[in-house]
Write a protein that holds these residues in place. Structure first.
Motif, PDB file in Angstrom:
ATOM      1  N   ILE A  31       0.827  -1.218   0.000  1.00  0.00           N
ATOM      2  CA  ILE A  31       0.000   0.000   0.000  1.00  0.00           C
ATOM      3  C   ILE A  31       0.854   1.259   0.000  1.00  0.00           C
ATOM      4  CG2 ILE A  31      -1.998  -1.067   1.106  1.00  0.00           C
ATOM      5  CD1 ILE A  31      -1.107   0.330   3.716  1.00  0.00           C
ATOM      6  N   GLY A  32       2.071   1.149   0.483  1.00  0.00           N
ATOM      7  CA  GLY A  32       2.964   2.291   0.493  1.00  0.00           C
ATOM      8  C   GLY A  32       2.609   3.286   1.575  1.00  0.00           C
ATOM      9  N   HIS A  51      15.920  14.209  -0.243  1.00  0.00           N
ATOM     10  CA  HIS A  51      17.266  13.853  -0.717  1.00  0.00           C
ATOM     11  C   HIS A  51      17.477  12.342  -0.690  1.00  0.00           C
ATOM     12  CE1 HIS A  51      21.648  13.671  -0.955  1.00  0.00           C
ATOM     13  NE2 HIS A  51      21.628  12.992   0.169  1.00  0.00           N
ATOM     14  N   HIS A  52      17.139  11.717   0.417  1.00  0.00           N
ATOM     15  CA  HIS A  52      17.360  10.277   0.557  1.00  0.00           C
ATOM     16  C   HIS A  52      16.402   9.466  -0.309  1.00  0.00           C
ATOM     17  CE1 HIS A  52      20.543  10.470   3.467  1.00  0.00           C
ATOM     18  NE2 HIS A  52      19.832  11.287   4.228  1.00  0.00           N
ATOM     19  N   LEU A  53      15.156   9.919  -0.422  1.00  0.00           N
ATOM     20  CA  LEU A  53      14.204   9.217  -1.294  1.00  0.00           C
ATOM     21  C   LEU A  53      14.675   9.241  -2.744  1.00  0.00           C
ATOM     22  CD1 LEU A  53      10.683  10.235   0.045  1.00  0.00           C
ATOM     23  CD2 LEU A  53      11.632   7.916  -0.100  1.00  0.00           C
ATOM     24  N   GLN A  54      15.192  10.368  -3.190  1.00  0.00           N
ATOM     25  CA  GLN A  54      15.654  10.466  -4.571  1.00  0.00           C
ATOM     26  C   GLN A  54      16.750   9.449  -4.864  1.00  0.00           C
ATOM     27  OE1 GLN A  54      14.108  11.982  -7.074  1.00  0.00           O
ATOM     28  NE2 GLN A  54      12.635  12.399  -5.454  1.00  0.00           N
ATOM     29  N   LYS A  55      17.641   9.241  -3.917  1.00  0.00           N
ATOM     30  CA  LYS A  55      18.703   8.245  -4.109  1.00  0.00           C
ATOM     31  C   LYS A  55      18.105   6.840  -4.215  1.00  0.00           C
ATOM     32  CE  LYS A  55      22.924   6.708  -4.281  1.00  0.00           C
ATOM     33  NZ  LYS A  55      23.745   6.898  -5.454  1.00  0.00           N
ATOM     34  N   LEU A  56      17.150   6.523  -3.357  1.00  0.00           N
ATOM     35  CA  LEU A  56      16.517   5.199  -3.381  1.00  0.00           C
ATOM     36  C   LEU A  56      15.708   4.980  -4.659  1.00  0.00           C
ATOM     37  CD1 LEU A  56      15.415   5.034   0.356  1.00  0.00           C
ATOM     38  CD2 LEU A  56      17.306   3.782  -0.715  1.00  0.00           C
ATOM     39  N   ILE A  57      15.077   6.037  -5.132  1.00  0.00           N
ATOM     40  CA  ILE A  57      14.316   5.963  -6.379  1.00  0.00           C
ATOM     41  C   ILE A  57      15.271   5.816  -7.563  1.00  0.00           C
ATOM     42  CG2 ILE A  57      12.846   7.309  -7.940  1.00  0.00           C
ATOM     43  CD1 ILE A  57      11.575   8.487  -5.307  1.00  0.00           C
ATOM     44  N   VAL A  62      13.029   1.940  -4.467  1.00  0.00           N
ATOM     45  CA  VAL A  62      11.806   2.596  -3.994  1.00  0.00           C
ATOM     46  C   VAL A  62      11.144   3.226  -5.216  1.00  0.00           C
ATOM     47  CG1 VAL A  62      10.916   4.555  -2.644  1.00  0.00           C
ATOM     48  CG2 VAL A  62      12.588   3.012  -1.624  1.00  0.00           C
ATOM     49  N   SER A  63       9.825   3.216  -5.212  1.00  0.00           N
ATOM     50  CA  SER A  63       9.083   3.890  -6.283  1.00  0.00           C
ATOM     51  C   SER A  63       8.140   4.910  -5.659  1.00  0.00           C
ATOM     52  CB  SER A  63       8.292   2.884  -7.119  1.00  0.00           C
ATOM     53  OG  SER A  63       7.288   2.275  -6.332  1.00  0.00           O
ATOM     54  N   GLN A  64       7.741   5.878  -6.456  1.00  0.00           N
ATOM     55  CA  GLN A  64       6.759   6.864  -6.032  1.00  0.00           C
ATOM     56  C   GLN A  64       5.639   6.920  -7.053  1.00  0.00           C
ATOM     57  OE1 GLN A  64       8.701  10.668  -5.499  1.00  0.00           O
ATOM     58  NE2 GLN A  64       8.839  10.370  -3.303  1.00  0.00           N
ATOM     59  N   GLU A  65       4.444   7.101  -6.539  1.00  0.00           N
ATOM     60  CA  GLU A  65       3.263   7.253  -7.394  1.00  0.00           C
ATOM     61  C   GLU A  65       2.475   8.452  -6.906  1.00  0.00           C
ATOM     62  OE1 GLU A  65      -0.865   4.880  -8.485  1.00  0.00           O
ATOM     63  OE2 GLU A  65       0.480   4.071  -6.974  1.00  0.00           O
ATOM     64  N   SER A  68      -3.425  12.202  -6.922  1.00  0.00           N
ATOM     65  CA  SER A  68      -3.904  13.561  -6.741  1.00  0.00           C
ATOM     66  C   SER A  68      -2.743  14.441  -6.292  1.00  0.00           C
ATOM     67  CB  SER A  68      -5.074  13.574  -5.751  1.00  0.00           C
ATOM     68  OG  SER A  68      -5.639  14.857  -5.679  1.00  0.00           O
ATOM     69  N   THR A  69      -2.788  14.962  -5.087  1.00  0.00           N
ATOM     70  CA  THR A  69      -1.709  15.827  -4.604  1.00  0.00           C
ATOM     71  C   THR A  69      -0.747  15.100  -3.671  1.00  0.00           C
ATOM     72  OG1 THR A  69      -3.061  16.578  -2.751  1.00  0.00           O
ATOM     73  CG2 THR A  69      -3.160  17.885  -4.788  1.00  0.00           C
ATOM     74  N   THR A  70      -0.917  13.793  -3.535  1.00  0.00           N
ATOM     75  CA  THR A  70      -0.114  13.013  -2.587  1.00  0.00           C
ATOM     76  C   THR A  70       0.867  12.121  -3.330  1.00  0.00           C
ATOM     77  OG1 THR A  70      -1.997  12.982  -1.075  1.00  0.00           O
ATOM     78  CG2 THR A  70      -0.266  11.380  -0.672  1.00  0.00           C
ATOM     79  N   LEU A  71       2.103  12.091  -2.843  1.00  0.00           N
ATOM     80  CA  LEU A  71       3.113  11.168  -3.372  1.00  0.00           C
ATOM     81  C   LEU A  71       3.173   9.948  -2.453  1.00  0.00           C
ATOM     82  CD1 LEU A  71       6.168  13.358  -4.421  1.00  0.00           C
ATOM     83  CD2 LEU A  71       4.780  11.913  -5.887  1.00  0.00           C
ATOM     84  N   ILE A  72       2.907   8.784  -3.025  1.00  0.00           N
ATOM     85  CA  ILE A  72       2.957   7.535  -2.278  1.00  0.00           C
ATOM     86  C   ILE A  72       4.283   6.852  -2.573  1.00  0.00           C
ATOM     87  CG2 ILE A  72       1.837   5.306  -1.849  1.00  0.00           C
ATOM     88  CD1 ILE A  72       0.029   7.688  -1.179  1.00  0.00           C
ATOM     89  N   CYS A  73       4.990   6.485  -1.531  1.00  0.00           N
ATOM     90  CA  CYS A  73       6.273   5.781  -1.676  1.00  0.00           C
ATOM     91  C   CYS A  73       6.067   4.303  -1.371  1.00  0.00           C
ATOM     92  CB  CYS A  73       7.304   6.343  -0.696  1.00  0.00           C
ATOM     93  SG  CYS A  73       7.665   8.074  -0.969  1.00  0.00           S
ATOM     94  N   ARG A  74       6.734   3.468  -2.147  1.00  0.00           N
ATOM     95  CA  ARG A  74       6.654   2.017  -1.954  1.00  0.00           C
ATOM     96  C   ARG A  74       8.029   1.387  -2.115  1.00  0.00           C
ATOM     97  NH1 ARG A  74       2.211   3.116  -5.156  1.00  0.00           N
ATOM     98  NH2 ARG A  74       0.236   2.679  -4.141  1.00  0.00           N
TER      99      ARG A  74
END
Length: 102
Positions: A31-32, A51-57, A62-65, A68-74
């Motif tokens: 569900i992220g 900064h850290h999420l960008q490295k993981l992506i 890690v992915s982001q979706e 609407s206005t929310t970024l979900i990380c998984r």
């Protein structure tokens, strides 16, 4: 799976903050978690988290979706499962070869 790819992904997890982010996303499952909730849970600044999420992506663990206005990380489970498989695929090969020679 290339050795260089494995090294890059494992290096990204070698940072305590990134490892904590990844483990948090693993705990919540498929569900992220929205970025804002991740920030609250980890008690870190938004800029630090970003900064850290960008490295993981960037290394695809890690992915982001956007919803609407929310970024979900998984956590990218297939990639990490492949990585663990890469680390263990030659488990005990030499031991088995030795026993076959006897």
């Amino acid at each position: 799976m290339k050795l260089a790819d494995a090294a890059i992904q494992l290096e990204a997890l070698g940072n305590p903050t990134r490892l904590t982010i990844y483990r948090t996303l693993v705990r919540v499952g498929e569900i992220g978690l929205p970025v804002g909730q991740l920030q609250v849970r980890l008690k870190i600044a938004a800029s630090t988290l970003s900064h850290h999420l960008q490295k993981l992506i960037q290394v695809d663990i890690v992915s982001q979706e956007r919803k609407s206005t929310t970024l979900i990380c998984r956590a990218n489970f297939p990639v990490m499962q492949a990585r663990v498989g890469f680390l263990t695929e030659e488990c005990c090969v030499e031991e088995k070869e030795k026993s076959c020679r006897r």
